[in-house]
Design a protein around this motif. Structure first.
Motif, PDB file in Angstrom:
ATOM      1  N   TYR A  82       0.900  -1.244  -0.083  1.00  0.00           N
ATOM      2  CA  TYR A  82      -0.151   0.082  -0.018  1.00  0.00           C
ATOM      3  C   TYR A  82       0.819   1.392   0.180  1.00  0.00           C
ATOM      4  O   TYR A  82       0.220   2.631  -0.107  1.00  0.00           O
ATOM      5  N   LEU A  83       2.010   1.030   0.142  1.00  0.00           N
ATOM      6  CA  LEU A  83       3.024   2.273   0.179  1.00  0.00           C
ATOM      7  C   LEU A  83       2.879   2.858  -1.401  1.00  0.00           C
ATOM      8  O   LEU A  83       3.046   2.343  -2.389  1.00  0.00           O
ATOM      9  N   PRO A  84       3.072   4.284  -1.291  1.00  0.00           N
ATOM     10  CA  PRO A  84       2.856   5.016  -2.595  1.00  0.00           C
ATOM     11  C   PRO A  84       4.461   5.146  -3.497  1.00  0.00           C
ATOM     12  O   PRO A  84       4.835   6.277  -3.598  1.00  0.00           O
ATOM     13  N   VAL A  85       5.133   4.199  -3.332  1.00  0.00           N
ATOM     14  CA  VAL A  85       6.580   4.200  -3.823  1.00  0.00           C
ATOM     15  C   VAL A  85       6.761   3.069  -4.832  1.00  0.00           C
ATOM     16  O   VAL A  85       6.240   1.826  -4.551  1.00  0.00           O
ATOM     17  N   GLY A  86       7.218   3.120  -6.115  1.00  0.00           N
ATOM     18  CA  GLY A  86       7.533   2.059  -6.975  1.00  0.00           C
ATOM     19  C   GLY A  86       6.449   1.474  -7.518  1.00  0.00           C
ATOM     20  O   GLY A  86       5.099   1.691  -6.995  1.00  0.00           O
ATOM     21  N   ARG A  91       7.959  -2.749  -3.706  1.00  0.00           N
ATOM     22  CA  ARG A  91       7.481  -2.470  -2.513  1.00  0.00           C
ATOM     23  C   ARG A  91       7.559  -4.024  -1.582  1.00  0.00           C
ATOM     24  O   ARG A  91       7.853  -3.827  -0.267  1.00  0.00           O
ATOM     25  N   VAL A  92       7.180  -5.118  -2.302  1.00  0.00           N
ATOM     26  CA  VAL A  92       7.505  -6.536  -1.560  1.00  0.00           C
ATOM     27  C   VAL A  92       9.007  -6.587  -1.442  1.00  0.00           C
ATOM     28  O   VAL A  92       9.421  -6.980  -0.271  1.00  0.00           O
ATOM     29  N   ASN A  93       9.962  -6.109  -2.430  1.00  0.00           N
ATOM     30  CA  ASN A  93      11.381  -6.208  -1.896  1.00  0.00           C
ATOM     31  C   ASN A  93      11.720  -5.189  -0.865  1.00  0.00           C
ATOM     32  O   ASN A  93      12.481  -5.791  -0.081  1.00  0.00           O
ATOM     33  N   LEU A  94      11.037  -4.012  -0.818  1.00  0.00           N
ATOM     34  CA  LEU A  94      11.313  -3.165   0.053  1.00  0.00           C
ATOM     35  C   LEU A  94      11.047  -3.755   1.536  1.00  0.00           C
ATOM     36  O   LEU A  94      11.783  -3.257   2.826  1.00  0.00           O
ATOM     37  N   ALA A  95       9.829  -4.481   1.663  1.00  0.00           N
ATOM     38  CA  ALA A  95       9.831  -5.291   3.087  1.00  0.00           C
ATOM     39  C   ALA A  95      10.839  -5.842   3.563  1.00  0.00           C
ATOM     40  O   ALA A  95      11.320  -5.903   4.792  1.00  0.00           O
ATOM     41  N   SER A  96      11.649  -6.724   2.604  1.00  0.00           N
ATOM     42  CA  SER A  96      12.834  -7.407   3.019  1.00  0.00           C
ATOM     43  C   SER A  96      13.852  -6.655   3.682  1.00  0.00           C
ATOM     44  O   SER A  96      14.464  -6.903   4.471  1.00  0.00           O
ATOM     45  N   ALA A  97      14.138  -5.593   2.709  1.00  0.00           N
ATOM     46  CA  ALA A  97      15.101  -4.342   3.442  1.00  0.00           C
ATOM     47  C   ALA A  97      14.691  -3.728   4.897  1.00  0.00           C
ATOM     48  O   ALA A  97      15.652  -3.689   5.681  1.00  0.00           O
ATOM     49  N   VAL A  98      13.494  -3.628   5.049  1.00  0.00           N
ATOM     50  CA  VAL A  98      13.046  -3.014   6.378  1.00  0.00           C
ATOM     51  C   VAL A  98      13.326  -4.072   7.221  1.00  0.00           C
ATOM     52  O   VAL A  98      13.865  -4.024   8.651  1.00  0.00           O
ATOM     53  N   TYR A  99      12.884  -5.336   7.223  1.00  0.00           N
ATOM     54  CA  TYR A  99      13.118  -6.347   7.987  1.00  0.00           C
ATOM     55  C   TYR A  99      14.527  -6.629   8.268  1.00  0.00           C
ATOM     56  O   TYR A  99      14.960  -6.743   9.660  1.00  0.00           O
ATOM     57  N   ALA A 100      15.443  -6.682   7.308  1.00  0.00           N
ATOM     58  CA  ALA A 100      16.781  -6.607   7.645  1.00  0.00           C
ATOM     59  C   ALA A 100      17.269  -5.632   8.343  1.00  0.00           C
ATOM     60  O   ALA A 100      18.273  -5.762   9.370  1.00  0.00           O
ATOM     61  N   ALA A 101      17.321  -4.366   8.188  1.00  0.00           N
ATOM     62  CA  ALA A 101      17.686  -3.272   8.877  1.00  0.00           C
ATOM     63  C   ALA A 101      17.084  -3.186  10.288  1.00  0.00           C
ATOM     64  O   ALA A 101      17.941  -2.980  11.572  1.00  0.00           O
TER      65      ALA A 101
END
Length: 520
Positions: A82-86, A91-101
């Motif tokens: 639901y994020l307004p990016v990309g 957005r699903v790739n971004l979830a992995s980055a957030v979990y990792a950080a």
């Protein structure tokens, strides 16, 4: 005056810890964001993209992933769509980055509680955050960074309980333990390891029946995301051929029984080359110097913190044993939890080195001739050196894991959307065309079929491709195939021997299937 000085020192230490925690998170997240895959991903096992593309699709449509279901990953990652990016893939790739950080930040917090030292904790957390395998999973849609996040969270709960001796941390650990299992079953090793840790710290807690009952209840509550699987299965979502409405089918699915034939398959005589395989991957993550520090840190922990040594030793040995005996092409991702434990031992080793160095400085009076400002500057320089050391090879790792310009699947989608005639059947090995049809709602006229989606036939071999192609040709369809990468000659040869011919389109991106006569 002493109380005031102690209060000021405590406040300063807290601010330094907060600053370093923020720094660790920002550095890790910035690297992940800079190398993040920008869009939809293909299925390519050789490139470490076994399930990423299908996860992108299934998260968006709230489908049923492969066993063991990963409901918590699915539901959490859905929020990112639901994020307004990309686009959705990004957005699903971004979830992995957030979990990792977040995992790296939690690792820092846990190590700070464990060791009481800020700089060694930050250095070890950064070391893990920039390790090649973990970083590679932070830039694509996968479950492994969320798994590490839960592991770090659970370890933090155990360490906080030991320091503060409040039962609520054990209760939270029980809740997070259940929740963690709904993402990845390998986290279940924390149950026996945690029991040993609690027993060595305060064995009476294991006999406190009120605490045990509350923990059991919260553990079961943590398993509630599993309810999603049979409920969603009743709606028959796309890309799901699993039978989850029966109790037997459900337990078979969530326990990964279809993978049991690939577990514990190597004999004792094969252990040396498996260990050699692991060591090669371990050296791809960390320099030999850090591995020496880790070995020294584990030795130091055995003598100074028996409970922690047993806890982390069980986790390392258990995760390593399981991965060594697991016969799958991408088993290297199952080494990631062992790398996490290596970094725990690195933190312990750095603490031992700092304390040993401090002892020698005091014994030999090496800083007596220095002013207070000079001593502070020397300590700061050593701290900065320790923080910089994990980043020494970050440039090379960056180049290896960088997916920021990875548009292969996007190009494939555009070529197929333009080049395949209306109403055709496309046999595909992965996710790109499902993404085109189910996420982007393009080319809904195409019939997309895949042998990979059959739970009984997860094969990279050509036989199911030929079978499906022949089936739809006999039904009068125009049939096209998108083959697994890197083995086109093998597939063409098998199709020809089976009486079918592959005609290349767009330079071999996809093929039209024709009857050639003969074969069978």
């Amino acid at each position: 005056m002493k109380k005031l000085r102690a209060g000021l020192e405590h406040s300063l230490a807290g601010r330094v810890a907060l600053l370093l925690g923020v720094l660790v998170f920002v550095v890790a997240f910035s690297l992940y964001l800079a190398t993040l895959a920008p869009t939809v991903l293909p299925r390519d096992v050789s490139a470490g993209l076994a399930d990423a593309g299908l996860f992108q699709v299934r998260v968006y449509i709230l489908g049923i992933p492969n066993p063991t279901g990963y409901p918590t990953y699915l539901l959490l990652s859905k929020l990112f769509t639901y994020l307004p990016v990309g686009d959705i893939g990004y957005r699903v790739n971004l979830a992995s980055a957030v979990y990792a950080a977040v995992a790296v930040l939690l690792l820092f917090s846990m190590l700070r509680v464990l060791t009481g030292r800020v700089v060694p904790s930050a250095a070890a957390a950064l070391l893990f955050g920039v390790s090649r395998a973990f970083w590679s999973q932070a830039v694509i849609a996968e479950v492994y960074t969320l798994n590490v996040m839960f592991v770090c969270l659970l370890c933090l709960m155990f360490m906080l309980w030991r320091v503060r001796r409040r039962d609520r941390y054990l209760l939270l650990a029980a809740l997070f333990m259940g929740l963690s299992l709904t993402n990845h079953l390998t986290s279940g090793l924390l149950i026996p390891a945690g029991l040993v840790f609690v027993g060595l710290t305060d064995w009476r807690k294991l006999l406190d029946w009120r605490l045990v009952l509350k923990s059991a209840g919260l553990f079961v509550a943590g398993l509630l995301p599993y309810v999603y699987l049979p409920v969603r299965a009743m709606a028959h979502p796309p890309l799901s051929g699993y039978h989850l409405t029966s109790l037997k089918g459900f337990f078979s699915f969530v326990t990964g029984s279809s993978f049991q034939g690939q577990m514990f398959v190597y004999s004792f005589s094969q252990l040396p080359w498996r260990l050699e395989f692991y060591l090669g991957h371990l050296l791809d993550q960390f320099s030999p110097a850090f591995l020496v520090v880790a070995a020294f840190g584990f030795w130091y922990m055995i003598f100074t913190d028996r409970a922690a040594a047993a806890f982390f030793g069980i986790l390392y040995a258990g995760w390593l044993a399981f991965a060594l005996e697991y016969a799958i092409p991408d088993v290297w991702v199952y080494f990631i939890p062992t790398y996490l434990i290596v970094c725990v031992f690195v933190a312990s080793g750095l603490v031992a080195l700092f304390e040993g160095g401090g002892y020698l400085v005091r014994r030999w009076r090496l800083t007596e001739h220095l002013s207070a400002a000079q001593r502070l500057a020397a300590a700061g320089a050593i701290g900065l050196l320790a923080l910089a050391a994990p980043l020494a090879g970050v440039h090379d790792t960056y180049r290896v894991v960088d997916h920021s310009d990875y548009y292969q699947a996007r190009k494939t989608i555009n070529l197929v959307a333009r080049g395949v005639p209306r109403g055709a059947t496309v046999v595909t090995n992965g996710s790109s065309l499902w993404y085109m049809k189910l996420v982007e709602h393009r080319r809904s006229d195409l019939k997309i079929v895949s042998p990979f989606l059959n739970p009984e036939e997860w094969s990279q071999q050509a036989k199911p491709w030929v079978r499906l192609s022949r089936k739809y040709l006999r039904e009068g369809d125009r049939v096209y195939v998108l083959l697994p990468g890197g083995r086109d000659d093998y597939y063409r040869g098998y199709f020809e021997r089976s009486g079918l011919r592959l005609v290349s389109h767009d330079g071999g991106v996809f093929y039209r299937v024709e009857e050639s006569g003969g074969g069978g």
